[in-house]
Design a protein around this motif. Structure first.
Motif, short mmCIF file in Angstrom:
data_model
loop_
_atom_site.label_atom_id
_atom_site.label_comp_id
_atom_site.label_asym_id
_atom_site.label_seq_id
_atom_site.Cartn_x
_atom_site.Cartn_y
_atom_site.Cartn_z
N PRO A 20 -14.84 -75.32 -11.33
CA PRO A 20 -15.52 -76.02 -10.26
C PRO A 20 -15.35 -75.28 -8.93
CG PRO A 20 -13.62 -77.28 -11.02
CD PRO A 20 -13.77 -76.10 -11.92
N ALA A 21 -16.46 -75.08 -8.25
CA ALA A 21 -16.43 -74.39 -6.97
C ALA A 21 -16.08 -75.40 -5.88
CB ALA A 21 -17.78 -73.75 -6.68
N MET A 22 -15.11 -75.06 -5.06
CA MET A 22 -14.70 -75.94 -3.98
C MET A 22 -14.44 -75.07 -2.76
SD MET A 22 -11.75 -78.91 -4.07
CE MET A 22 -11.10 -78.26 -5.54
N ALA A 23 -15.01 -75.44 -1.65
CA ALA A 23 -14.78 -74.67 -0.43
C ALA A 23 -13.32 -74.81 -0.02
CB ALA A 23 -15.70 -75.18 0.69
N ALA A 24 -12.90 -73.94 0.86
CA ALA A 24 -11.50 -73.88 1.26
C ALA A 24 -11.00 -75.20 1.81
CB ALA A 24 -11.33 -72.79 2.32
N ASP A 25 -9.92 -75.67 1.24
CA ASP A 25 -9.18 -76.81 1.79
C ASP A 25 -9.98 -78.08 1.99
OD1 ASP A 25 -6.92 -75.20 1.92
OD2 ASP A 25 -7.24 -74.63 3.99
N GLU A 26 -10.89 -78.42 1.09
CA GLU A 26 -11.63 -79.67 1.24
C GLU A 26 -10.78 -80.87 0.85
OE1 GLU A 26 -15.39 -79.52 -0.74
OE2 GLU A 26 -16.05 -77.84 0.47
N ILE A 27 -9.88 -80.64 -0.09
CA ILE A 27 -8.98 -81.71 -0.53
C ILE A 27 -7.56 -81.16 -0.51
CG2 ILE A 27 -8.37 -83.29 -2.41
CD1 ILE A 27 -11.29 -83.21 -3.27
N ASN A 28 -6.64 -81.93 0.03
CA ASN A 28 -5.24 -81.54 0.14
C ASN A 28 -4.59 -81.60 -1.24
OD1 ASN A 28 -2.78 -80.88 1.31
ND2 ASN A 28 -2.33 -82.97 1.91
N GLY A 95 -10.00 -86.23 2.63
CA GLY A 95 -9.54 -85.27 1.64
C GLY A 95 -8.06 -85.30 1.37
N GLY A 96 -7.37 -86.36 1.80
CA GLY A 96 -5.93 -86.45 1.61
C GLY A 96 -5.13 -85.75 2.69
N PHE A 97 -5.82 -85.26 3.71
CA PHE A 97 -5.10 -84.68 4.85
C PHE A 97 -4.70 -85.80 5.81
CE2 PHE A 97 -7.65 -81.15 3.28
CZ PHE A 97 -6.72 -80.13 3.25
N CYS A 98 -3.74 -85.51 6.67
CA CYS A 98 -3.27 -86.47 7.66
C CYS A 98 -4.43 -86.94 8.53
CB CYS A 98 -2.19 -85.83 8.52
SG CYS A 98 -1.68 -86.81 9.94
N THR A 99 -4.67 -88.24 8.54
CA THR A 99 -5.78 -88.80 9.30
C THR A 99 -5.62 -88.54 10.80
OG1 THR A 99 -6.24 -90.44 7.63
CG2 THR A 99 -7.00 -90.95 9.85
N PHE A 100 -4.41 -88.63 11.31
CA PHE A 100 -4.20 -88.35 12.73
C PHE A 100 -4.51 -86.88 13.01
CE2 PHE A 100 -1.94 -87.39 16.61
CZ PHE A 100 -2.25 -88.50 17.41
N GLY A 101 -4.07 -85.98 12.13
CA GLY A 101 -4.37 -84.57 12.30
C GLY A 101 -5.87 -84.32 12.32
N VAL A 102 -6.60 -84.94 11.41
CA VAL A 102 -8.05 -84.79 11.36
C VAL A 102 -8.66 -85.33 12.65
CG1 VAL A 102 -10.17 -85.48 10.16
CG2 VAL A 102 -8.16 -84.76 8.84
N SER A 103 -8.08 -86.38 13.21
CA SER A 103 -8.62 -86.96 14.45
C SER A 103 -8.53 -85.99 15.62
CB SER A 103 -7.92 -88.29 14.80
OG SER A 103 -6.65 -88.07 15.39
N VAL A 104 -7.64 -85.00 15.52
CA VAL A 104 -7.53 -83.98 16.57
C VAL A 104 -8.03 -82.61 16.08
CG1 VAL A 104 -5.69 -85.17 17.82
CG2 VAL A 104 -5.09 -83.49 16.06
N GLY A 105 -8.77 -82.63 14.97
CA GLY A 105 -9.41 -81.42 14.47
C GLY A 105 -8.54 -80.49 13.65
N LYS A 106 -7.46 -81.01 13.06
CA LYS A 106 -6.54 -80.20 12.26
C LYS A 106 -6.42 -80.77 10.85
CE LYS A 106 -5.31 -77.55 15.71
NZ LYS A 106 -5.71 -76.17 15.76
N PHE A 108 -3.48 -81.30 8.55
CA PHE A 108 -2.06 -81.35 8.26
C PHE A 108 -1.86 -82.03 6.92
CE2 PHE A 108 -1.73 -81.91 13.10
CZ PHE A 108 -1.62 -80.55 13.32
N ASP A 109 -0.74 -81.76 6.30
CA ASP A 109 -0.43 -82.39 5.02
C ASP A 109 -0.42 -83.90 5.16
OD1 ASP A 109 0.41 -82.62 2.33
OD2 ASP A 109 2.52 -82.63 2.92
N GLY A 110 -0.94 -84.59 4.17
CA GLY A 110 -0.90 -86.05 4.14
C GLY A 110 0.17 -86.49 3.15
N ASP A 111 1.17 -87.17 3.61
CA ASP A 111 2.29 -87.61 2.78
C ASP A 111 2.06 -89.06 2.37
OD1 ASP A 111 4.75 -88.50 1.77
OD2 ASP A 111 5.91 -87.35 3.23
N PRO A 112 1.95 -89.34 1.06
CA PRO A 112 1.71 -90.71 0.62
C PRO A 112 2.85 -91.68 0.94
CG PRO A 112 2.01 -89.25 -1.26
CD PRO A 112 1.97 -88.39 -0.04
N ASN A 113 3.99 -91.18 1.38
CA ASN A 113 5.06 -92.07 1.84
C ASN A 113 4.68 -92.74 3.16
OD1 ASN A 113 7.13 -91.78 -0.20
ND2 ASN A 113 7.29 -89.66 0.50
#
Length: 160
Positions: A20-28, A95-106, A108-113
């Motif tokens: 499966p083709a997936m662009a860079a870093d679409e899902i953490n 994509g499982g990335f940190c929602t706050f990070g995405v809110s500032v355009g980054k 970051f790892d999303g930790d399920p804890n």
């Protein structure tokens, strides 16, 4: 014996080249592949338990589903079947990335804890400090993340 090794190497190369083709870093995802042949999402936590029960439960490779090229583990067969019946409902936002990070355009790892369910959607965060910042403005953070996600979804995390 060397023919078998050559054949196996060629088969694995073809699988990886035409998988499966997936662009860079679409899902953490975590590095490496699961036995299902896909990278592991949500750090192996069960997305059904997080969304439906608000509890972070470690999933098991015995209960695996692959969705959008990402493997997810589940704590039970029941949770696996719930996910398979409606995978988009249980997909973690951004994509499982940190929602706050995405809110500032980054990305970051999303930790399920550090997860939150808002309006029936699952969001994850980098750490406790970031999660506490999110709690101060949930709606604003989610709205900013939604607007930014469309801009950064197909970009590599290192390029942001």
């Amino acid at each position: 014996m060397s023919r078998m090794i050559t054949f196996t190497a060629a088969a694995l190369s073809a699988l990886l080249a035409f998988g499966p083709a997936m662009a860079a870093d679409e899902i953490n995802v975590v590095p490496g592949l699961t036995a299902a042949g896909a990278p592991l999402g949500l750090h192996g936590s069960d997305p059904v338990a997080l969304l439906d029960k608000g509890k972070n439960r470690e999933g098991s490779a015995a209960h695996t589903a692959v969705h959008d090229g990402v493997a997810y583990y589940f704590a039970s067969e029941k949770n696996l079947k719930a996910f398979q019946a409606n995978p988009d409902h249980y997909s973690v936002q951004n994509g499982g990335f940190c929602t706050f990070g995405v809110s500032v355009g980054k990305k970051f790892d999303g930790d399920p804890n550090y997860a939150a369910v808002v309006d029936g959607k699952l969001y994850v965060f980098l750490n406790e400090e970031i999660y506490k910042m999110f709690e101060q403005d949930k709606a604003g953070t989610i709205a900013k993340a939604a607007a930014n996600w469309t801009k950064i979804e197909h970009k590599a995390a290192k390029d942001l």
